[in-house]
Design an enzyme around this catalytic site. Structure first.
Site, PDB file in Angstrom:
ATOM      1  N   GLY A 112       0.791  -1.215   0.000  1.00 48.48           N
ATOM      2  CA  GLY A 112       0.000   0.000   0.000  1.00 48.48           C
ATOM      3  C   GLY A 112       0.824   1.266   0.000  1.00 48.48           C
ATOM      4  N   GLY A 120       9.514  -7.178   1.740  1.00 49.82           N
ATOM      5  CA  GLY A 120      10.678  -8.062   1.759  1.00 49.82           C
ATOM      6  C   GLY A 120      11.366  -8.149   0.413  1.00 49.82           C
ATOM      7  N   GLY A 122      14.010  -6.095  -0.474  1.00 50.64           N
ATOM      8  CA  GLY A 122      15.366  -5.557  -0.431  1.00 50.64           C
ATOM      9  C   GLY A 122      15.444  -4.045  -0.469  1.00 50.64           C
ATOM     10  N   SER A 123      14.586  -3.371   0.270  1.00 42.19           N
ATOM     11  CA  SER A 123      14.574  -1.907   0.238  1.00 42.19           C
ATOM     12  C   SER A 123      15.857  -1.302   0.790  1.00 42.19           C
ATOM     13  CB  SER A 123      13.369  -1.370   1.014  1.00 42.19           C
ATOM     14  OG  SER A 123      13.433  -1.741   2.387  1.00 42.19           O
ATOM     15  N   SER A 124      16.411  -1.878   1.844  1.00 43.43           N
ATOM     16  CA  SER A 124      17.606  -1.278   2.448  1.00 43.43           C
ATOM     17  C   SER A 124      18.799  -1.363   1.502  1.00 43.43           C
ATOM     18  CB  SER A 124      17.935  -1.943   3.788  1.00 43.43           C
ATOM     19  OG  SER A 124      18.288  -3.297   3.624  1.00 43.43           O
ATOM     20  N   ALA A 126      18.614  -1.545  -1.815  1.00 44.97           N
ATOM     21  CA  ALA A 126      18.358  -0.639  -2.934  1.00 44.97           C
ATOM     22  C   ALA A 126      18.627   0.813  -2.531  1.00 44.97           C
ATOM     23  CB  ALA A 126      16.919  -0.805  -3.409  1.00 44.97           C
ATOM     24  N   ASP A 165      21.818  -8.988  -1.885  1.00 45.99           N
ATOM     25  CA  ASP A 165      20.807  -7.976  -2.227  1.00 45.99           C
ATOM     26  C   ASP A 165      21.454  -6.696  -2.737  1.00 45.99           C
ATOM     27  OD1 ASP A 165      21.913  -7.571   0.259  1.00 45.99           O
ATOM     28  OD2 ASP A 165      20.004  -7.328   1.319  1.00 45.99           O
TER      29      ASP A 165
END
Length: 339
Positions: A112, A120, A122-124, A126, A165
């Site tokens: 959202g 989950g 892999g934002s950190s 990226a 990642d």
């Protein structure tokens, strides 16, 4: 000067956990991207706005020892910016970054887009790649190396993590990742023709860091059983890395899923959570392979099949059961634009 940078997220196709022991991992960069806008300023520090982290115009600076300080933030807000601080400290050890105003957007990595329920993907990693690359560009310096990016990401994670990642966010595409004497080795890979896939969110965020801490505790208590589990996972990951056909990769991924389930049973890690078991049951009924991606316990899973109709039936069944099917596609590498 204004710098725009972005970097993709990732899916672990095979090799989670075992990659920490030197096994290969197969990782796919996907088109959920962290986006960074940097502008130079006349100030002496850094102004950070990050809606996905609940941060609005936070001000920080590096002290004489190169440590980040957020003078006006409480402990909770400072913790939200741990990764940003780790990136600044790591880059600052080589060449102190110039002052800037930054807007960080990782909302594509949350359900959202609300910044609270992570998927989950892999934002950190990226964000590490996008922000570090933008900072170097703003300072008219060469792009950060993979080793520098890994150092920054691990600094924020207490030294943990394989770095697969980060590598996927940097290079894009499908890649083979392996640690050799602790040093990363990456190589491009080719997705087998005729193998379809889709990604499903379990509906429950999970913490990779917590799972790795619990795995380390189990390893200390039962080293022989841990070693056996890692050998089995490593064999499955090696088969996936060497798969030359859709059928071979499908078989290897299925074997990885079974090995992860056995690791969970042996260690007490809830890798195949009730949500993942429900999805795996749907997949088995429809003739589709299913495995968790990453540490498991929540976050996402991937379904694969050589029959597009079977995979479509799984998509419909998962959606009907209340599990969001994520529209994801392979992604290109991190990018930086300077204006």
């Amino acid at each position: 000067m204004r710098v725009l940078a972005s970097a993709p997220g990732k899916l672990v196709i095979a090799g989670e956990y075992a990659v920490l022991e030197g096994a290969p991992a197969l990782v796919l960069a996907i088109d959920r991207r962290a986006r960074v806008v940097l502008e130079d300023t006349d100030g002496s520090g850094y102004e950070i706005t990050a809606p996905g982290l609940g941060i609005d115009a936070a001000h920080g600076r590096l002290d004489a020892a190169g440590r980040i300080i957020w003078p006006a933030l409480d402990a909770a807000a400072s913790a939200s910016l741990r990764l940003v601080g780790a990136i600044l400290e790591t880059l600052g050890a080589e060449d102190r970054p110039p002052p800037f105003r930054a807007s960080l957007d990782t909302r594509a990595f949350h359900a959202g887009g609300d910044g609270r329920r992570k998927l989950g993907l892999g934002s950190s990693a990226a964000l590490t790649v996008a922000l570090a690359s933008a900072i170097r560009a703003l300072g008219r310096r060469a792009a950060p190396s993979l080793d520098t990016l890994l150092a920054a990401h691990r600094r924020a994670q207490g030294g943990h993590g394989s770095g697969l990642d980060v590598a996927a966010s940097l290079t894009g595409g499908l890649l083979l990742y392996r640690l050799h004497d602790g040093q990363p080795r990456i190589a491009p890979a080719t997705w087998p023709h005729g193998l379809e896939w889709c990604c499903v969110w379990s509906g429950r965020p999970a913490s990779t860091g917590v799972f790795l801490q619990r795995l380390a505790a189990w390893r200390a208590q039962a080293p022989a059983r841990h070693a056996a589990a890692m050998r089995e996972l490593g064999d499955c990951a090696t088969a996936a890395a060497g798969a030359a056909s859709a059928a071979a990769l499908l078989e290897a991924v299925s074997a990885c899923a079974q090995a992860l389930d056995r690791l969970g049973a042996a260690s007490g890690l809830d890798i195949f959570s009730p949500e993942h078991r429900a999805l795996a049951t749907l997949a088995a009924r429809l003739g589709v392979a299913y495995k968790t991606c990453g540490a498991g316990g929540g976050d996402i899973g991937i379904a694969l099949a050589t029959d597009a109709a079977r995979l479509q039936a799984f998509r419909q069944a998962a959606s009907a059961a209340g599990f969001p099917v994520l529209e994801l596609r392979p992604a290109v590498a991190a990018s930086v634009q300077v204006h």
